[in-house]
Design a protein around this motif. Structure first.
Motif, short mmCIF file in Angstrom:
data_model
loop_
_atom_site.label_atom_id
_atom_site.label_comp_id
_atom_site.label_asym_id
_atom_site.label_seq_id
_atom_site.Cartn_x
_atom_site.Cartn_y
_atom_site.Cartn_z
N ARG A 51 -7.76 25.53 28.83
CA ARG A 51 -6.89 25.71 27.66
C ARG A 51 -5.56 26.32 28.09
O ARG A 51 -4.50 25.95 27.57
CB ARG A 51 -7.58 26.60 26.62
CG ARG A 51 -8.71 25.90 25.88
CD ARG A 51 -9.14 26.67 24.65
NE ARG A 51 -9.81 27.92 24.98
CZ ARG A 51 -11.12 28.05 25.18
NH1 ARG A 51 -11.91 26.98 25.11
NH2 ARG A 51 -11.65 29.22 25.44
N LYS A 52 -5.63 27.24 29.04
CA LYS A 52 -4.39 27.84 29.56
C LYS A 52 -3.53 26.78 30.25
O LYS A 52 -2.31 26.75 30.08
CB LYS A 52 -4.74 28.97 30.53
CG LYS A 52 -3.56 29.78 31.00
CD LYS A 52 -4.00 30.85 31.99
CE LYS A 52 -4.92 31.87 31.37
NZ LYS A 52 -5.27 32.95 32.32
N SER A 53 -4.17 25.90 31.03
CA SER A 53 -3.43 24.83 31.71
C SER A 53 -2.76 23.91 30.72
O SER A 53 -1.61 23.51 30.89
CB SER A 53 -4.37 24.02 32.61
OG SER A 53 -4.87 24.78 33.68
N VAL A 54 -3.51 23.54 29.68
CA VAL A 54 -2.95 22.64 28.65
C VAL A 54 -1.75 23.29 27.98
O VAL A 54 -0.71 22.65 27.77
CB VAL A 54 -4.04 22.30 27.61
CG1 VAL A 54 -3.42 21.61 26.39
CG2 VAL A 54 -5.10 21.39 28.23
N GLN A 65 2.27 17.88 34.70
CA GLN A 65 3.51 17.71 33.95
C GLN A 65 4.08 16.30 34.14
O GLN A 65 4.60 15.69 33.19
CB GLN A 65 4.53 18.77 34.36
CG GLN A 65 4.13 20.19 33.97
CD GLN A 65 4.96 21.24 34.67
OE1 GLN A 65 6.08 20.98 35.13
NE2 GLN A 65 4.43 22.44 34.77
N ALA A 66 4.00 15.81 35.37
CA ALA A 66 4.50 14.45 35.65
C ALA A 66 3.65 13.40 34.94
O ALA A 66 4.17 12.40 34.44
CB ALA A 66 4.52 14.20 37.15
N LEU A 67 2.34 13.62 34.90
CA LEU A 67 1.47 12.69 34.19
C LEU A 67 1.75 12.70 32.69
O LEU A 67 1.75 11.66 32.04
CB LEU A 67 0.01 13.03 34.46
CG LEU A 67 -0.50 12.72 35.87
CD1 LEU A 67 -1.89 13.32 36.08
CD2 LEU A 67 -0.53 11.22 36.12
N GLU A 68 2.01 13.90 32.15
CA GLU A 68 2.36 13.99 30.74
C GLU A 68 3.64 13.21 30.45
O GLU A 68 3.73 12.49 29.43
CB GLU A 68 2.53 15.46 30.34
CG GLU A 68 2.98 15.69 28.91
CD GLU A 68 1.96 15.24 27.89
OE1 GLU A 68 2.38 14.76 26.82
OE2 GLU A 68 0.75 15.35 28.15
N ALA A 69 4.62 13.31 31.34
CA ALA A 69 5.87 12.58 31.14
C ALA A 69 5.65 11.07 31.20
O ALA A 69 6.37 10.30 30.53
CB ALA A 69 6.89 13.00 32.20
N THR A 78 -0.71 16.81 26.25
CA THR A 78 -1.29 16.17 25.07
C THR A 78 -2.56 15.41 25.45
O THR A 78 -3.09 14.66 24.64
CB THR A 78 -0.29 15.22 24.40
OG1 THR A 78 0.11 14.21 25.35
CG2 THR A 78 0.94 15.97 23.91
N PHE A 79 -3.02 15.58 26.68
CA PHE A 79 -4.28 14.97 27.12
C PHE A 79 -5.22 16.09 27.57
O PHE A 79 -4.78 17.18 27.95
CB PHE A 79 -4.05 13.95 28.23
CG PHE A 79 -3.45 14.49 29.50
CD1 PHE A 79 -4.25 14.96 30.53
CD2 PHE A 79 -2.07 14.52 29.66
CE1 PHE A 79 -3.69 15.45 31.70
CE2 PHE A 79 -1.49 15.01 30.83
CZ PHE A 79 -2.31 15.48 31.85
#
Length: 224
Positions: A124-127, A96-100, A133-134
């Motif tokens: 897929r569950k994690s995404v 989540q922090a990497l996505e931010a 978005t990665f």
């Protein structure tokens, strides 16, 4: 709040058995023992580090598409995160922090990927759960993790604990071996050289995504 502050807060609540957690002290002590032994083994010091040439890889994303590190590096640097799996709350908070932080990575022309030994359905569950978005690439049998020097075998007593917690890694990973990668973060330059590395055998400790920005700035020849 920083990523590590969030991880520390979660760990404090978990180990104090604050609702919704109810964890016997023996479980906490077993986890601490396993972490201390992995640290003492020196495994992290033997992993790939800054200045080394990164192992190349071709892995499938959750939709079955092949992602080649060599092809990506022809266009831009890579930011890689080795992720234990959907069952790990610490890893999920890191994703989540990497996505931010992804807009900053995009600004400096870097591709962001996670690599995990878990199966594609679990990725897929994690995404979905972490609203990513990665992609999370499937590292079958942990071969890429091993090439980076991150893969380790769980001790027997930790395997028994995981079984008791219904944390069935052979099912999560479609791999009979009880192995995991140490959490790790890398920046890989377009020539394949590792420009940044952070490997920590303590799964509750993660670097801040912002720590990579100066490296990406230099890689993109962007003046601060």
């Amino acid at each position: 709040m920083s990523l590590q502050a969030k991880l520390d807060a979660f760990k404090a609540d978990f180990e104090a058995s604050k609702p919704p957690y109810s964890v016997p002290r023996s479980v906490i002590e077993t986890m601490h023992r396993a972490t201390a032994e992995l640290i003492a083994s020196g495994a992290a010091r033997r992993a790939k580090k800054a200045g080394d040439v990164a192992p190349s890889f071709s892995l499938k994303d959750p939709e079955g598409n092949i992602v080649s590190s060599n092809e990506l590096l022809k266009k831009r640097p890579l930011v890689l995160s080795f992720y234990r799996g959907v069952w790990c709350p610490y890893g999920n908070m890191e994703l989540q922090a990497l996505e931010a932080a992804k807009p900053a990575f995009d600004k400096y022309g870097a591709s962001l990927l996670a690599i995990s030994p878990q199966t594609a359905p679990n990725s897929r569950k994690s995404v979905r759960r972490n609203k990513l978005t990665f992609p999370i690439l499937s590292d079958a049998k942990g071969k890429v993790g091993a090439a980076f020097g991150l893969r380790f075998e769980l001790p027997d007593y930790l395997i028994e604990l995981y079984k008791g917690l219904k944390n069935d890694l052979p099912t999560f990973n479609d791999d009979p071996s009880w192995t995991l990668p140490m959490p790790a973060r890398y920046v890989i330059g377009q020539d394949g050289t590792i420009l940044y590395s952070e490997v920590n055998p303590d799964y509750t400790r993660r670097p801040e995504p912002e720590d990579m920005i100066p490296v990406l700035q230099r890689a993109a020849a962007v003046k601060v």
